[in-house]
Design an enzyme around this catalytic site. Structure first.
Site, PDB file in Angstrom:
ATOM      1  N   CYS A   2       0.826  -1.196   0.000  1.00 55.27           N
ATOM      2  CA  CYS A   2       0.000   0.000   0.000  1.00 55.27           C
ATOM      3  C   CYS A   2       0.866   1.254   0.000  1.00 55.27           C
ATOM      4  O   CYS A   2       2.001   1.251   0.460  1.00 55.27           O
ATOM      5  CB  CYS A   2      -0.961   0.043   1.185  1.00 55.27           C
ATOM      6  SG  CYS A   2      -2.039  -1.375   1.335  1.00 55.27           S
ATOM      7  N   ARG A  27       3.719  -0.167  -4.889  1.00 60.19           N
ATOM      8  CA  ARG A  27       3.444  -0.680  -3.551  1.00 60.19           C
ATOM      9  C   ARG A  27       2.075  -1.338  -3.429  1.00 60.19           C
ATOM     10  O   ARG A  27       1.791  -2.000  -2.425  1.00 60.19           O
ATOM     11  CB  ARG A  27       3.544   0.462  -2.518  1.00 60.19           C
ATOM     12  CG  ARG A  27       4.904   1.117  -2.446  1.00 60.19           C
ATOM     13  CD  ARG A  27       4.892   2.239  -1.428  1.00 60.19           C
ATOM     14  NE  ARG A  27       4.741   1.733  -0.081  1.00 60.19           N
ATOM     15  CZ  ARG A  27       5.737   1.487   0.763  1.00 60.19           C
ATOM     16  NH1 ARG A  27       6.975   1.687   0.378  1.00 60.19           N
ATOM     17  NH2 ARG A  27       5.513   1.045   1.977  1.00 60.19           N
ATOM     18  N   TRP A  77      -2.892  -2.576  -1.708  1.00 62.27           N
ATOM     19  CA  TRP A  77      -2.598  -3.997  -1.903  1.00 62.27           C
ATOM     20  C   TRP A  77      -3.425  -4.732  -0.855  1.00 62.27           C
ATOM     21  O   TRP A  77      -3.224  -4.562   0.350  1.00 62.27           O
ATOM     22  CB  TRP A  77      -1.111  -4.280  -1.718  1.00 62.27           C
ATOM     23  CG  TRP A  77      -0.744  -5.709  -1.981  1.00 62.27           C
ATOM     24  CD1 TRP A  77      -0.475  -6.282  -3.181  1.00 62.27           C
ATOM     25  CD2 TRP A  77      -0.578  -6.743  -0.991  1.00 62.27           C
ATOM     26  NE1 TRP A  77      -0.160  -7.612  -3.018  1.00 62.27           N
ATOM     27  CE2 TRP A  77      -0.214  -7.925  -1.686  1.00 62.27           C
ATOM     28  CE3 TRP A  77      -0.703  -6.795   0.404  1.00 62.27           C
ATOM     29  CZ2 TRP A  77       0.023  -9.128  -1.032  1.00 62.27           C
ATOM     30  CZ3 TRP A  77      -0.468  -7.991   1.055  1.00 62.27           C
ATOM     31  CH2 TRP A  77      -0.118  -9.150   0.330  1.00 62.27           C
ATOM     32  N   ASN A 102      -1.755   2.135   6.061  1.00 57.87           N
ATOM     33  CA  ASN A 102      -0.911   1.043   5.585  1.00 57.87           C
ATOM     34  C   ASN A 102      -0.557   0.196   6.796  1.00 57.87           C
ATOM     35  O   ASN A 102      -0.227   0.726   7.853  1.00 57.87           O
ATOM     36  CB  ASN A 102       0.367   1.597   4.929  1.00 57.87           C
ATOM     37  CG  ASN A 102       1.204   0.503   4.302  1.00 57.87           C
ATOM     38  OD1 ASN A 102       0.762  -0.630   4.162  1.00 57.87           O
ATOM     39  ND2 ASN A 102       2.427   0.842   3.926  1.00 57.87           N
ATOM     40  N   GLY A 103      -0.615  -1.147   6.646  1.00 56.65           N
ATOM     41  CA  GLY A 103      -0.331  -2.037   7.765  1.00 56.65           C
ATOM     42  C   GLY A 103      -1.535  -2.915   8.070  1.00 56.65           C
ATOM     43  O   GLY A 103      -2.477  -3.010   7.285  1.00 56.65           O
ATOM     44  N   GLU A 504      16.436 -18.304  -7.816  1.00 60.37           N
ATOM     45  CA  GLU A 504      16.082 -16.923  -8.131  1.00 60.37           C
ATOM     46  C   GLU A 504      15.515 -16.813  -9.545  1.00 60.37           C
ATOM     47  O   GLU A 504      14.542 -16.080  -9.788  1.00 60.37           O
ATOM     48  CB  GLU A 504      17.312 -16.025  -7.970  1.00 60.37           C
ATOM     49  CG  GLU A 504      17.119 -14.571  -8.360  1.00 60.37           C
ATOM     50  CD  GLU A 504      16.075 -13.840  -7.534  1.00 60.37           C
ATOM     51  OE1 GLU A 504      15.643 -12.765  -7.965  1.00 60.37           O
ATOM     52  OE2 GLU A 504      15.649 -14.347  -6.472  1.00 60.37           O
ATOM     53  N   LYS A 508      11.763 -15.401 -10.453  1.00 58.64           N
ATOM     54  CA  LYS A 508      11.484 -14.314 -11.395  1.00 58.64           C
ATOM     55  C   LYS A 508      10.479 -14.745 -12.462  1.00 58.64           C
ATOM     56  O   LYS A 508       9.567 -14.003 -12.817  1.00 58.64           O
ATOM     57  CB  LYS A 508      12.777 -13.848 -12.067  1.00 58.64           C
ATOM     58  CG  LYS A 508      13.681 -13.032 -11.192  1.00 58.64           C
ATOM     59  CD  LYS A 508      13.081 -11.682 -10.881  1.00 58.64           C
ATOM     60  CE  LYS A 508      13.662 -11.114  -9.603  1.00 58.64           C
ATOM     61  NZ  LYS A 508      13.205 -11.769  -8.385  1.00 58.64           N
ATOM     62  N   GLU A 511       7.013 -15.005 -10.926  1.00 53.74           N
ATOM     63  CA  GLU A 511       6.489 -13.712 -10.495  1.00 53.74           C
ATOM     64  C   GLU A 511       5.865 -12.934 -11.635  1.00 53.74           C
ATOM     65  O   GLU A 511       4.776 -12.364 -11.477  1.00 53.74           O
ATOM     66  CB  GLU A 511       7.621 -12.856  -9.896  1.00 53.74           C
ATOM     67  CG  GLU A 511       7.991 -13.181  -8.468  1.00 53.74           C
ATOM     68  CD  GLU A 511       9.080 -12.262  -7.954  1.00 53.74           C
ATOM     69  OE1 GLU A 511       8.954 -11.763  -6.828  1.00 53.74           O
ATOM     70  OE2 GLU A 511      10.085 -12.058  -8.672  1.00 53.74           O
ATOM     71  N   HIS A 527      15.974 -38.003  -7.813  1.00 56.93           N
ATOM     72  CA  HIS A 527      15.235 -38.234  -6.573  1.00 56.93           C
ATOM     73  C   HIS A 527      13.810 -37.680  -6.637  1.00 56.93           C
ATOM     74  O   HIS A 527      13.213 -37.408  -5.597  1.00 56.93           O
ATOM     75  CB  HIS A 527      15.992 -37.626  -5.389  1.00 56.93           C
ATOM     76  CG  HIS A 527      17.334 -38.238  -5.165  1.00 56.93           C
ATOM     77  ND1 HIS A 527      17.491 -39.534  -4.696  1.00 56.93           N
ATOM     78  CD2 HIS A 527      18.578 -37.752  -5.388  1.00 56.93           C
ATOM     79  CE1 HIS A 527      18.785 -39.803  -4.616  1.00 56.93           C
ATOM     80  NE2 HIS A 527      19.467 -38.743  -5.032  1.00 56.93           N
ATOM     81  N   LYS A 627       5.559  -4.392  -3.912  1.00 58.28           N
ATOM     82  CA  LYS A 627       7.008  -4.277  -3.800  1.00 58.28           C
ATOM     83  C   LYS A 627       7.518  -4.369  -2.366  1.00 58.28           C
ATOM     84  O   LYS A 627       8.356  -5.184  -2.054  1.00 58.28           O
ATOM     85  CB  LYS A 627       7.453  -2.953  -4.420  1.00 58.28           C
ATOM     86  CG  LYS A 627       8.955  -2.735  -4.424  1.00 58.28           C
ATOM     87  CD  LYS A 627       9.646  -3.675  -5.379  1.00 58.28           C
ATOM     88  CE  LYS A 627      11.112  -3.412  -5.501  1.00 58.28           C
ATOM     89  NZ  LYS A 627      11.791  -4.415  -6.338  1.00 58.28           N
TER      90      LYS A 627
END
Length: 632
Positions: A2, A27, A77, A102-103, A504, A508, A511, A527, A627
């Site tokens: 947010c 955000r 968000w 926010n929070g 990583e 990516k 995402e 395995h 983000k």
């Protein structure tokens, strides 16, 4: 998560707030809204589902005269309640108090139940509405829209209300009875004050306010601020006393967060990495040595005293920590443990004496990482624990963030603003910072030779050119990306330090392209993961020229024998390209243990970016993500 922006000025703040929202959209971008106070002290609000452009269209279509000299705005968000216009901020109680938040208010259900009994009506599924109602209650005494004022000011009502909240918050509050006052409060979520001439602003991030100021005050946990056009007064909600917070001048400029010639921020930030590495190294190294003092006062004595390292991080930063574990044990012979912050904080870890805890976060506000750091410091300070010499160091990209203030030592990566949700240059600069850290520790503890230090330092100084060379493979990678047009799954393989780089790469790809991607150590294929291999499963392998190459080749033949589509990123001196049936990209990566994983990662970033373009997804703002993860 947010984004908040607000302001009070002698001019119309609506365009400033809208520009701030655009700059904060990374955000959160499932809904947004803005509330302005007009000249008659009435609050006017517009909210919209979707991105900021939907909010702009709604304002242009329905509220062409939308203006005011004070207001608050928010881009969301979703945490509590689905993305919808009703759940979008600002939230308003009885047309008299407006709030952006926010929070997470963790005890909102209890407060909501109490407020429902008191007569408050809820129009959303969010936790934020209890904030608006609680402030209203202290300001007016009951739920009636015509209730008379109590003897509390808006500032005092906010201070009283936040004592009822459990959890994290950054708040912006306005009320019709005080049309010249903007209140800001912070606990656990970042909030800054922008300072102008005859005007003041608040925001979650300095980038939102760069068009109007470069002078900022960074609020600390427990701060409550009263802003007018002429003044800023900040108090501690804990002690009630007035506090002084220094004014900082941001080194960022407006162009630092502009797209320029690039189509997406992610693409821009991938190509900024050579300069980001230069900036990260600047002033930290000479031609042949690393300067220990760059990690802060007392770093040398701390590094001498530690016997082990414990890295705590989330997401991409966690992968950086995994690479550093290989380096720490291989190069420095220092025992190293790496842990996901959200797991560390909820278990009962065994903490040993003489441990350096390293927390890593791009924003410095990652809630789980910050909570883990605070937990470590509490352990160390507890006289009953009898722990000795527990030290903390944070690697971060944002000066004045919570993480940098909490740790004993701090290293700022100087990567510059990163707007794309998928981290790119922050990961690269974190790896550079970790390489410097381990070199310093090895140097101080006399576990690496002077010649080894010189070799590492010179390798890092070659890194910008190596990255530049990797970026020159973009067209080849764009061509290979076509193979993913109809794919829904992918498998990444690596050995040694390339295993976390494979993780990583998979992160990516999932995402930003929404392809289900996993990563495995190549030796683990037999395995279980071999069961997934068929002609519809692209397998991406990282093949540096090192002592594990022959082992990796055997693993690749296991895939080939089962009809898998092999895409191999190999060193230009390797010979995998001689094998039939493999799509190969050769890269100049340098065989260095430190430079090779960083360089290969650049190639994987380009792959994920171009696959996302082919898939037609939103590269910079992928669905369901944001983000700066300031909530659990």
């Amino acid at each position: 998560m947010c984004g908040i922006v607000g302001g009070i000025a002698e001019r119309n703040v609506a365009p400033i707030l809208m520009e701030g929202l655009r700059r904060l959209e990374y955000r959160g971008y499932d809904s947004s809204g803005v509330a302005l106070m007009d000249a008659d002290a009435n609050i006017h609000r517009v909210r919209s589902l979707g991105k900021i452009k939907q909010l702009e269209a709604k304002i242009d279509g329905e509220n062409s005269s939308f203006s005011g000299q004070m207001g608050i705005a928010h881009t969301r968000w979703a945490t509590h309640g689905i993305p919808s216009e009703n759940n979008a901020h600002p939230h308003i109680c009885n047309h008299r108090v407006a709030v952006v938040h926010n929070g997470i208010i963790e005890n909102y259900q209890v407060l909501k139940q109490q407020q429902t009994h008191q007569g408050y009506r809820f129009t959303s599924e969010t936790d934020t509405e209890v904030v608006a109602h609680s402030i209203y209650q202290y300001l007016y005494g009951d739920a009636s829209p015509t209730a008379s004022r109590t003897n509390l000011s808006l500032f005092e009502a906010v201070v009283e209300a936040i004592h009822d909240f459990e959890g994290a918050y950054a708040l912006g509050v306005i009320a019709t009875d005080e049309p010249n006052t903007l209140i800001a409060a912070r606990k656990g979520s970042p909030l800054v004050i922008g300072i102008g001439i005859g005007e003041h602003f608040i925001a979650s991030d300095v980038s939102a306010l760069l068009p109007v100021t470069q002078n900022f005050i960074f609020l600390e946990d427990g701060d409550v601020a009263k802003l007018t056009r002429e003044s800023i007064d900040i108090y501690s909600s804990v002690t009630g006393e007035k506090v002084d917070r220094p004014i900082k001048q941001s080194s960022l400029n407006i162009t630092a967060v502009e797209l320029g010639e690039h189509r997406h921020y992610m693409h821009k930030e991938i190509f900024e990495q050579p300069q980001a590495v230069i900036d990260t190294l600047e002033g930290r190294v000479t031609q042949d040595q690393v300067l220990v003092s760059t990690f802060g006062p007392g770093a040398e004595s701390i590094f001498k005293s530690i016997e082990r390292m414990h890295i705590i991080a989330c997401g991409t930063s966690y992968h950086a920590g995994m690479v550093a574990k290989y380096w720490a044990e291989d190069i420095v012979r220092l025992p190293c443990q790496v842990e996901v912050a959200s797991e560390f904080r909820y278990r009962n870890p065994v903490i040993e004496d003489n441990t350096l805890f390293v927390t890593i976060s791009q924003s410095g506000e990652t809630a789980d990482t910050l909570a883990a750091l605070q937990q470590i410091k509490a352990y160390a300070a507890d006289s009953r624990s009898a722990l000795k010499n527990i030290q903390t160091l944070s690697i971060c990209n944002v000066a004045e963030s919570s993480l940098t203030r909490e740790a004993d030592l701090c290293y700022l990566t100087h990567a510059g603003p990163e707007i794309g949700v998928a981290s790119t240059k922050s990961f690269t600069t974190q790896l550079v910072a970790l390489a410097l850290l381990l070199t310093c520790i090895g140097k101080v503890k006399k576990r690496i030779s002077r010649e080894r230090e010189k070799h590492i330092t010179q390798g890092l100084q070659k890194l910008p050119n190596l990255i530049q060379n990797a970026l020159m493979h973009e067209q080849e990678i764009q061509d290979i990306a076509q193979a993913f047009a109809d794919k829904q799954h992918a498998l990444f393989l690596g050995r040694g330090t390339m295993y976390p780089i494979a993780l990583e790469g998979a992160l990516k790809l999932k995402e930003i392209s929404y392809i289900h991607a996993e990563a495995y150590p190549a030796g683990e294929l037999k395995h279980g993961p071999l069961a997934l291999i068929d002609e519809n499963m692209p397998v991406i392998a990282i093949a540096p020229l090192d002592d594990l190459l022959e082992k990796l080749k055997s693993n690749l033949h296991e895939v080939k024998a089962r009809g898998g589509q092999m895409i191999v990123f190999e060193d230009e001196r390797s010979d995998i390209s001689s094998e039939s049936g493999f799509k190969v990209i050769k890269a100049t990566t340098n065989v260095g243990r430190i430079t090779a994983p960083i360089t290969y990662n650049i190639l994987l970033q380009l792959l994920s970016y171009h696959v996302a373009l082919i898939k037609g997804t939103d590269v910079d703002q992928p669905r369901n993500l944001a983000k700066s993860v300031t909530v659990e």
